[in-house]
Design a protein around this motif. Structure first.
Motif, PDB file in Angstrom:
ATOM      1  N   UNK A  32      91.218  36.079  91.507  1.00 17.27           N
ATOM      2  CA  UNK A  32      89.946  35.560  91.001  1.00 17.27           C
ATOM      3  C   UNK A  32      88.716  36.075  91.734  1.00 17.27           C
ATOM      4  N   UNK A  33      88.874  36.891  92.753  1.00 19.57           N
ATOM      5  CA  UNK A  33      87.690  37.391  93.448  1.00 19.57           C
ATOM      6  C   UNK A  33      87.309  38.761  92.874  1.00 19.57           C
ATOM      7  N   UNK A  34      86.033  39.027  92.836  1.00 18.37           N
ATOM      8  CA  UNK A  34      85.565  40.302  92.325  1.00 18.37           C
ATOM      9  C   UNK A  34      84.296  40.695  93.069  1.00 18.37           C
ATOM     10  N   UNK A  35      83.880  41.946  92.893  1.00 22.04           N
ATOM     11  CA  UNK A  35      82.690  42.456  93.568  1.00 22.04           C
ATOM     12  C   UNK A  35      81.581  42.658  92.551  1.00 22.04           C
ATOM     13  N   UNK A  36      80.370  42.314  92.974  1.00 19.33           N
ATOM     14  CA  UNK A  36      79.197  42.504  92.133  1.00 19.33           C
ATOM     15  C   UNK A  36      78.338  43.590  92.780  1.00 19.33           C
ATOM     16  N   UNK A  37      77.881  44.526  91.993  1.00 17.45           N
ATOM     17  CA  UNK A  37      77.031  45.603  92.520  1.00 17.45           C
ATOM     18  C   UNK A  37      75.585  45.324  92.148  1.00 17.45           C
ATOM     19  N   UNK A  38      74.753  45.420  93.161  1.00 18.36           N
ATOM     20  CA  UNK A  38      73.324  45.221  92.957  1.00 18.36           C
ATOM     21  C   UNK A  38      72.637  46.511  92.557  1.00 18.36           C
ATOM     22  N   UNK A  39      71.373  46.436  92.189  1.00 18.08           N
ATOM     23  CA  UNK A  39      70.653  47.641  91.753  1.00 18.08           C
ATOM     24  C   UNK A  39      70.450  48.638  92.890  1.00 18.08           C
ATOM     25  N   UNK A  40      70.447  48.167  94.133  1.00 21.28           N
ATOM     26  CA  UNK A  40      70.247  49.072  95.264  1.00 21.28           C
ATOM     27  C   UNK A  40      71.534  49.669  95.786  1.00 21.28           C
ATOM     28  N   UNK A  47      83.581  34.849  95.490  1.00 21.85           N
ATOM     29  CA  UNK A  47      84.818  34.083  95.709  1.00 21.85           C
ATOM     30  C   UNK A  47      84.785  32.804  94.875  1.00 21.85           C
ATOM     31  N   UNK A  48      85.935  32.368  94.376  1.00 19.65           N
ATOM     32  CA  UNK A  48      85.981  31.088  93.655  1.00 19.65           C
ATOM     33  C   UNK A  48      85.880  29.917  94.628  1.00 19.65           C
ATOM     34  N   UNK A  49      85.496  28.762  94.107  1.00 19.65           N
ATOM     35  CA  UNK A  49      85.383  27.578  94.956  1.00 19.65           C
ATOM     36  C   UNK A  49      86.775  27.051  95.298  1.00 19.65           C
ATOM     37  N   UNK A  50      86.816  26.176  96.297  1.00 22.09           N
ATOM     38  CA  UNK A  50      88.096  25.610  96.729  1.00 22.09           C
ATOM     39  C   UNK A  50      88.736  24.759  95.635  1.00 22.09           C
ATOM     40  N   UNK A  51      87.917  24.072  94.843  1.00 19.75           N
ATOM     41  CA  UNK A  51      88.455  23.263  93.748  1.00 19.75           C
ATOM     42  C   UNK A  51      89.120  24.143  92.704  1.00 19.75           C
ATOM     43  N   UNK A  52      88.501  25.265  92.382  1.00 14.96           N
ATOM     44  CA  UNK A  52      89.084  26.183  91.406  1.00 14.96           C
ATOM     45  C   UNK A  52      90.390  26.774  91.931  1.00 14.96           C
ATOM     46  N   UNK A  53      90.449  27.080  93.202  1.00 14.56           N
ATOM     47  CA  UNK A  53      91.677  27.623  93.787  1.00 14.56           C
ATOM     48  C   UNK A  53      92.796  26.579  93.715  1.00 14.56           C
ATOM     49  N   UNK A  54      92.464  25.331  94.041  1.00 16.40           N
ATOM     50  CA  UNK A  54      93.460  24.261  93.969  1.00 16.40           C
ATOM     51  C   UNK A  54      93.963  24.078  92.537  1.00 16.40           C
ATOM     52  N   UNK A  55      93.051  24.090  91.572  1.00 16.39           N
ATOM     53  CA  UNK A  55      93.450  23.924  90.176  1.00 16.39           C
ATOM     54  C   UNK A  55      94.280  25.107  89.685  1.00 16.39           C
ATOM     55  N   UNK A  56      93.970  26.310  90.161  1.00 23.40           N
ATOM     56  CA  UNK A  56      94.779  27.474  89.789  1.00 23.40           C
ATOM     57  C   UNK A  56      96.191  27.336  90.328  1.00 23.40           C
TER      58      UNK A  56
END
Length: 79
Positions: A32-40, A47-56
Motif C-alpha cells: 500500500x505504500x507508493x511514491x509521489x513525484x513533485x514538480x521539482x 504511507x497508509x495509516x495504522x488503522x488501514x494497515x490493521x484493517x488490511x
C-alpha cells in the motif's frame, strides 16, 4: 462428476485468492505504500495509516479463510 480440469479450476482459483490475501495480510506496508513525484523532481513516500494497515491484516485473514473454506466446500459439493 466433473472432469478433472474443472475440478482443478475450482480448487486452484480459491487457493490463489487465499495466497494473495495472506500476502496482503502479511505485508500491508509493501502493498500500500507508493511514491509521489513533485514538480521539482522531489519524491515523497506516502504511507497508509495504522488503522488501514490493521484493517488490511484483518480482511486478508478473513478473505483467506473464506477462500480455504471454498476449497473444502468444493470437495463436498463436487466429488
Amino acid at each position: 462428476m466433473l472432469p478433472a480440469p474443472f475440478r482443478l479450476f475450482f480448487v486452484a482459483v480459491p487457493l490463489l485468492v487465499a495466497a494473495g490475501a495472506l500476502a496482503m495480510a502479511a505485508f500491508p506496508r509493501q502493498m500500500m505504500s507508493w511514491q509521489m513525484r513533485g514538480p521539482g523532481g522531489t519524491t515523497q513516500q506516502i504511507e497508509p495509516s495504522e488503522t488501514r494497515i490493521l484493517m488490511m491484516r484483518v480482511m486478508g485473514v478473513v478473505v483467506a479463510g473464506l477462500a480455504l473454506l471454498m476449497v473444502v466446500g468444493n470437495f463436498a459439493f463436487i466429488p
